[in-house]
Design an enzyme around this catalytic site. Sequence first.
Site, PDB file in Angstrom:
ATOM      1  N   SER A 143     -10.855  -5.674  10.266  1.00  0.00           N
ATOM      2  CA  SER A 143     -11.825  -5.622   9.381  1.00  0.00           C
ATOM      3  C   SER A 143     -12.447  -6.758   8.672  1.00  0.00           C
ATOM      4  CB  SER A 143     -11.465  -3.945   8.142  1.00  0.00           C
ATOM      5  OG  SER A 143     -12.635  -3.750   8.305  1.00  0.00           O
ATOM      6  N   ARG A 179       0.817  -6.853  12.772  1.00  0.00           N
ATOM      7  CA  ARG A 179       0.156  -5.368  13.775  1.00  0.00           C
ATOM      8  C   ARG A 179       0.058  -7.191  15.473  1.00  0.00           C
ATOM      9  NH1 ARG A 179      -3.928  -0.408  12.104  1.00  0.00           N
ATOM     10  NH2 ARG A 179      -2.689   0.343  10.646  1.00  0.00           N
ATOM     11  N   ARG A 206       0.902  -1.183   0.147  1.00  0.00           N
ATOM     12  CA  ARG A 206       0.056   0.227  -0.075  1.00  0.00           C
ATOM     13  C   ARG A 206       0.876   1.001   0.316  1.00  0.00           C
ATOM     14  NH1 ARG A 206      -4.621  -1.848   4.311  1.00  0.00           N
ATOM     15  NH2 ARG A 206      -5.576  -3.820   2.968  1.00  0.00           N
ATOM     16  N   ARG A 219       2.387   1.185  10.201  1.00  0.00           N
ATOM     17  CA  ARG A 219       1.370   1.431   9.078  1.00  0.00           C
ATOM     18  C   ARG A 219       2.620   1.229   7.701  1.00  0.00           C
ATOM     19  NH1 ARG A 219      -3.056   4.400   8.427  1.00  0.00           N
ATOM     20  NH2 ARG A 219      -3.328   4.889  10.258  1.00  0.00           N
ATOM     21  N   GLU A 277      -6.844  -0.427  14.769  1.00  0.00           N
ATOM     22  CA  GLU A 277      -6.626  -2.523  13.958  1.00  0.00           C
ATOM     23  C   GLU A 277      -6.064  -3.218  13.706  1.00  0.00           C
ATOM     24  OE1 GLU A 277      -8.353  -2.961   9.780  1.00  0.00           O
ATOM     25  OE2 GLU A 277      -8.252  -0.674  10.169  1.00  0.00           O
TER      26      GLU A 277
END
Length: 426
Positions: free
Chosen positions: A351, A390, A261, A276, A348
Amino acid sequence: MLDIKWIRDNPTALDAALAKRGASALAQTLIDLDEKRRSVIQTAQDMQSRRNAASKEIGAAMAAKNTDLADKLKAEVSAIKDRLPAAEEEERQVTAELNDALARLPNIPFDDVPVGEDEAGNVEKHRWGSRPAWNHKALEHYEIGEALGYMDLAAAKIAGSRFTVLKGQLARLERALGQFMIDVHTQEHGYTEVHAPLLVRDDAMFGTGQLPKFSEDLFRTTDGRWLIPTAEVSLTNLVREEILEQEKLPLRFTALTPCFRSEAGSAGRDTRGMLRQHQFMKCELVSITDAESAVDEHERMTACAEKILQRLGLHYRVMTLCTGDMGFGARKTYDLEVWLPGQDTFREISSCSVCGDFQGRRMNARYRGKDDKATKFVHTLNGSGTAVGRALIAVMENYLNDDGTVTVPEALLPYMGGLTKIEKAA
């Protein structure tokens, strides 16, 4: 993608749904575009019909030796042939304009999704476990990793910012997490493991909704392919352009892959450590269902992701995302947020979304019941089961000992070759 017929029949419902997402009303604009499209299609069809009819009339006029009429009809046919390409081009342009507008429309939220502008409007569904009951100082994962000697900044000189190098025992711990996740989902939850492409074509990205709206969030190769931002793209597109038998649904797929990403718009956010990243590992879950099963499948998928965190002994909460924080293609989303002592907050880690037939329509993926003649678009779901990096962060921060070592969670011991504790590099 939404159906223009549904929009024509439900303009008020569309605009109400867009308002919940914080977007402007668009129903009338789309209906006007569709009216224009219909008009130019009709004009082109009328021209083609008249050309065909005039061609037959030429034959009749010639047979009757009416050369004046034949010449007049030939001139008319010639004029139509000259005008028809422009009419057909206008039809292509208007159709493309309408399809592009439809492709950029977000999905319609379910009625039970909370209405809100941003993450402040999310609603807690439930939580599991409790915070670590120790008295020593909490540290952030990058502080722990650097002190242990297994996380360093070499990535910056290799690839730039938002990349991380893990070594030795931490690299093994991350690998163990990924293997643990894929094993649980395949052996206990009934998902089929897939080794999927990391490079995909435009059509695949369009099918799951990354294109055309979110191209800036993606990495593209020199030959026009895209690096996947999530294995959702590859797994969901396994059924594109297919007609499935309803009795064989649901199909459940999982993959452990790197994800890529660009993190466009995230400047200055989470720049230290692994939260991130441009490149990270994730265990993805995808379900292909019929319309009747999708909501129950959403609850099931979320429970599968939760089981990973429970087996790791990590405190977490499940949040129902509000309309303003929900993803583009989702009708409803649950976020799993894991407790990070070093940040003193939840973040988070998964999801899970139900998308209705939004992606099925974009992929032209359908199913048919045993006694049905007509087909329906499949309903799709996707979720993280979970983000491996994560999860590593959460394990490091929650299993930190007062001497700076990190205890290996019991669930990961079979993957660690006898290692029970991450200790400082010699």
